[in-house]
Design a protein around this motif. Sequence first.
Motif, PDB file in Angstrom:
ATOM      1  N   VAL A 175       0.727  -0.859   0.014  1.00  0.00           N
ATOM      2  CA  VAL A 175      -0.246   0.101  -0.036  1.00  0.00           C
ATOM      3  C   VAL A 175       0.941   1.525  -0.467  1.00  0.00           C
ATOM      4  O   VAL A 175       2.026   1.482   0.847  1.00  0.00           O
ATOM      5  N   TRP A 176       0.045   2.365  -0.621  1.00  0.00           N
ATOM      6  CA  TRP A 176       1.365   3.429  -0.509  1.00  0.00           C
ATOM      7  C   TRP A 176       1.661   4.195   0.449  1.00  0.00           C
ATOM      8  O   TRP A 176       2.485   4.668   0.855  1.00  0.00           O
ATOM      9  N   ALA A 177       0.438   4.169   1.382  1.00  0.00           N
ATOM     10  CA  ALA A 177       0.800   4.711   2.890  1.00  0.00           C
ATOM     11  C   ALA A 177       1.665   3.827   3.719  1.00  0.00           C
ATOM     12  O   ALA A 177       3.028   5.016   4.684  1.00  0.00           O
ATOM     13  N   PHE A 178       2.749   2.933   2.799  1.00  0.00           N
ATOM     14  CA  PHE A 178       3.544   2.051   3.815  1.00  0.00           C
ATOM     15  C   PHE A 178       5.499   2.138   2.931  1.00  0.00           C
ATOM     16  O   PHE A 178       5.746   1.489   3.643  1.00  0.00           O
ATOM     17  N   SER A 179       4.684   2.471   1.830  1.00  0.00           N
ATOM     18  CA  SER A 179       5.707   3.217   1.081  1.00  0.00           C
ATOM     19  C   SER A 179       6.707   3.908   1.572  1.00  0.00           C
ATOM     20  O   SER A 179       8.089   3.594   0.949  1.00  0.00           O
ATOM     21  N   GLY A 180       6.281   4.210   2.713  1.00  0.00           N
ATOM     22  CA  GLY A 180       8.116   5.227   3.177  1.00  0.00           C
ATOM     23  C   GLY A 180       9.268   4.438   3.480  1.00  0.00           C
ATOM     24  O   GLY A 180      10.787   4.397   3.932  1.00  0.00           O
ATOM     25  N   VAL A 181       8.211   3.568   4.343  1.00  0.00           N
ATOM     26  CA  VAL A 181       8.742   2.017   5.604  1.00  0.00           C
ATOM     27  C   VAL A 181       9.114   0.932   4.739  1.00  0.00           C
ATOM     28  O   VAL A 181       9.638  -0.201   4.899  1.00  0.00           O
ATOM     29  N   VAL A 182       8.648   0.310   3.754  1.00  0.00           N
ATOM     30  CA  VAL A 182       8.863  -1.030   2.776  1.00  0.00           C
ATOM     31  C   VAL A 182       9.361  -0.577   1.272  1.00  0.00           C
ATOM     32  O   VAL A 182       8.257   0.233   0.566  1.00  0.00           O
ATOM     33  N   SER A 183       9.956  -1.242   0.555  1.00  0.00           N
ATOM     34  CA  SER A 183      10.787  -1.068  -0.270  1.00  0.00           C
ATOM     35  C   SER A 183      10.171  -1.204  -1.691  1.00  0.00           C
ATOM     36  O   SER A 183      10.102  -2.747  -1.197  1.00  0.00           O
ATOM     37  N   ARG A 184      10.275  -1.714  -2.521  1.00  0.00           N
ATOM     38  CA  ARG A 184       9.611  -2.481  -3.723  1.00  0.00           C
ATOM     39  C   ARG A 184      10.118  -3.413  -3.510  1.00  0.00           C
ATOM     40  O   ARG A 184      10.271  -4.409  -4.169  1.00  0.00           O
ATOM     41  N   ALA A 185      11.774  -2.938  -3.166  1.00  0.00           N
ATOM     42  CA  ALA A 185      12.969  -3.937  -3.642  1.00  0.00           C
ATOM     43  C   ALA A 185      12.594  -4.956  -2.118  1.00  0.00           C
ATOM     44  O   ALA A 185      13.610  -6.253  -2.259  1.00  0.00           O
ATOM     45  N   TYR A 208      -8.296   0.536 -16.341  1.00  0.00           N
ATOM     46  CA  TYR A 208      -6.872   0.857 -15.388  1.00  0.00           C
ATOM     47  C   TYR A 208      -7.709   1.348 -14.366  1.00  0.00           C
ATOM     48  O   TYR A 208      -8.466   2.309 -14.179  1.00  0.00           O
ATOM     49  N   ARG A 209      -6.383   1.840 -13.318  1.00  0.00           N
ATOM     50  CA  ARG A 209      -7.202   2.203 -12.185  1.00  0.00           C
ATOM     51  C   ARG A 209      -5.622   2.810 -11.589  1.00  0.00           C
ATOM     52  O   ARG A 209      -4.819   1.654 -11.052  1.00  0.00           O
ATOM     53  N   ALA A 210      -5.230   4.006 -11.509  1.00  0.00           N
ATOM     54  CA  ALA A 210      -3.937   4.686 -11.036  1.00  0.00           C
ATOM     55  C   ALA A 210      -3.904   4.739  -9.459  1.00  0.00           C
ATOM     56  O   ALA A 210      -4.645   4.191  -8.345  1.00  0.00           O
ATOM     57  N   ALA A 211      -2.749   3.620  -8.736  1.00  0.00           N
ATOM     58  CA  ALA A 211      -1.620   3.369  -7.340  1.00  0.00           C
ATOM     59  C   ALA A 211      -1.979   5.012  -6.968  1.00  0.00           C
ATOM     60  O   ALA A 211      -2.379   6.191  -7.159  1.00  0.00           O
ATOM     61  N   GLY A 212      -2.575   5.037  -5.937  1.00  0.00           N
ATOM     62  CA  GLY A 212      -3.705   6.599  -4.697  1.00  0.00           C
ATOM     63  C   GLY A 212      -4.162   7.014  -5.779  1.00  0.00           C
ATOM     64  O   GLY A 212      -4.109   8.342  -5.600  1.00  0.00           O
ATOM     65  N   PHE A 213      -5.107   6.325  -6.687  1.00  0.00           N
ATOM     66  CA  PHE A 213      -6.542   7.865  -7.641  1.00  0.00           C
ATOM     67  C   PHE A 213      -5.346   8.912  -8.541  1.00  0.00           C
ATOM     68  O   PHE A 213      -5.815   9.924  -8.207  1.00  0.00           O
ATOM     69  N   SER A 214      -4.355   8.963  -9.170  1.00  0.00           N
ATOM     70  CA  SER A 214      -3.176   9.380  -8.911  1.00  0.00           C
ATOM     71  C   SER A 214      -3.142  10.101 -10.623  1.00  0.00           C
ATOM     72  O   SER A 214      -2.179  10.673 -10.738  1.00  0.00           O
ATOM     73  N   SER A 220     -10.649   4.122 -14.258  1.00  0.00           N
ATOM     74  CA  SER A 220     -11.198   4.886 -12.610  1.00  0.00           C
ATOM     75  C   SER A 220     -10.410   5.061 -12.012  1.00  0.00           C
ATOM     76  O   SER A 220      -9.799   4.517 -10.914  1.00  0.00           O
ATOM     77  N   SER A 221      -9.403   6.039 -12.227  1.00  0.00           N
ATOM     78  CA  SER A 221      -8.190   6.218 -11.621  1.00  0.00           C
ATOM     79  C   SER A 221      -9.006   7.878 -10.438  1.00  0.00           C
ATOM     80  O   SER A 221      -8.038   8.729 -10.508  1.00  0.00           O
ATOM     81  N   SER A 222     -10.192   8.438 -10.362  1.00  0.00           N
ATOM     82  CA  SER A 222     -10.587  10.192 -10.049  1.00  0.00           C
ATOM     83  C   SER A 222     -11.162   9.437  -8.806  1.00  0.00           C
ATOM     84  O   SER A 222     -12.738   8.073  -9.190  1.00  0.00           O
ATOM     85  N   HIS A 223     -11.162  10.096  -7.846  1.00  0.00           N
ATOM     86  CA  HIS A 223     -12.359   9.653  -6.305  1.00  0.00           C
ATOM     87  C   HIS A 223     -12.140  11.841  -6.217  1.00  0.00           C
ATOM     88  O   HIS A 223     -11.342  12.350  -5.378  1.00  0.00           O
ATOM     89  N   PRO A 224     -13.101  12.217  -7.027  1.00  0.00           N
ATOM     90  CA  PRO A 224     -12.834  13.586  -6.952  1.00  0.00           C
ATOM     91  C   PRO A 224     -13.492  14.041  -4.997  1.00  0.00           C
ATOM     92  O   PRO A 224     -14.892  14.764  -4.896  1.00  0.00           O
ATOM     93  N   ALA A 261     -12.350  15.895  -0.885  1.00  0.00           N
ATOM     94  CA  ALA A 261     -10.559  17.169  -0.815  1.00  0.00           C
ATOM     95  C   ALA A 261     -10.060  16.102  -0.081  1.00  0.00           C
ATOM     96  O   ALA A 261     -11.004  15.183   1.094  1.00  0.00           O
ATOM     97  N   HIS A 262      -8.574  15.384   0.261  1.00  0.00           N
ATOM     98  CA  HIS A 262      -8.012  14.488   0.898  1.00  0.00           C
ATOM     99  C   HIS A 262      -6.045  14.822   0.734  1.00  0.00           C
ATOM    100  O   HIS A 262      -6.008  15.851   0.055  1.00  0.00           O
ATOM    101  N   ASP A 263      -5.630  14.430   1.607  1.00  0.00           N
ATOM    102  CA  ASP A 263      -5.123  15.412   2.341  1.00  0.00           C
ATOM    103  C   ASP A 263      -3.389  14.280   0.989  1.00  0.00           C
ATOM    104  O   ASP A 263      -2.545  14.899   0.874  1.00  0.00           O
ATOM    105  N   HIS A 264      -3.997  13.371   0.276  1.00  0.00           N
ATOM    106  CA  HIS A 264      -2.892  12.638  -0.506  1.00  0.00           C
ATOM    107  C   HIS A 264      -3.279  12.485  -1.584  1.00  0.00           C
ATOM    108  O   HIS A 264      -2.847  11.896  -3.352  1.00  0.00           O
ATOM    109  N   TYR A 265      -4.634  13.110  -2.021  1.00  0.00           N
ATOM    110  CA  TYR A 265      -5.131  12.670  -3.596  1.00  0.00           C
ATOM    111  C   TYR A 265      -6.775  13.385  -3.785  1.00  0.00           C
ATOM    112  O   TYR A 265      -7.194  13.411  -2.238  1.00  0.00           O
ATOM    113  N   GLY A 266      -7.098  13.240  -5.023  1.00  0.00           N
ATOM    114  CA  GLY A 266      -8.345  13.975  -5.076  1.00  0.00           C
ATOM    115  C   GLY A 266      -8.688  15.155  -5.262  1.00  0.00           C
ATOM    116  O   GLY A 266      -7.236  15.980  -5.183  1.00  0.00           O
ATOM    117  N   ASP A 267      -9.510  15.637  -5.782  1.00  0.00           N
ATOM    118  CA  ASP A 267     -10.077  17.592  -6.691  1.00  0.00           C
ATOM    119  C   ASP A 267     -11.017  16.839  -6.371  1.00  0.00           C
ATOM    120  O   ASP A 267     -12.092  16.880  -7.085  1.00  0.00           O
TER     121      ASP A 267
END
Length: 282
Positions: A24-34, A127-133, A154-158, A160-166
Amino acid sequence: MNAADIISRPRFALSVDVEDYFQVWAFSGVVSRASWDGFSSRVGDNTRRCLDLFDKHNAKATFFTLGWVAERDPELIRDIVARGHELASHGYDHTKVTEQTRDQFFADVTKTKTLLEDLSGVEVKGYRAAGFSIGKATPWAHETLAQAGHRYSSSSHPIAHDHYGDAAAAQSPHEIAGMIEAPVATVNFLGKRFSAAGGGWFRAAPLALSKALLSKASKTLNGPVIFYFHPWEIDPGQPRLTRAPLKSRLRHYLNLNRMEGKLSKTLSAYSWGRIDEALGLS
């Protein structure tokens, strides 16, 4: 297109973002893809539990699947299709579109679409983008998806959110760059916009409120009411990643023990179909 075709389409469209708990994107700072191959995978078993649950409720869904997962569990891909669900792309390794150049994005979506189609033997339309990005920062994204052969996103979550959306973005499906963008469900109430789309919002809210939002969305959206969740959300026994930031952990682990029961009741309350069928693309 005739009126009977439109009327026969599913009003509620169910979708699953097929990724594992450590991806999940929320854990990407502590879990590397490698490091992903060093984790014990649970996504296959959890996704099969979803398939069984959908069979029980006669529900069909769209499975937006990571190429990384598909490579390691090709039988899961074939099982999704064999049970009558739509197979779609979630990109190869959950990299946000905003973190890629246009050329990198084209390479990613082309690689993943080809992989999923080779494994399944069916066309991958969605297609759905990671993190509705996909949004204002990626004006080339839909044209690139169309060039790669996708027919909808289906990549839009319209919201207000701190990580995605418009919160000013379109709420209903609309055409852009020769394809369809089909946002996940939102509703307007008292001058504000609320998510009716599932995920963490669904886990946090009382079931009665979630069902009220879904019902309101069905009356106000010009197109399908698209709901989503992840297989890890029905897995309260998953390992805890204690190195992750507190906010990320609170969001990720909230009410996992209640999710499957709430989901089962929601599946019973409405008739659920695939996104491609709901958009008239099947």
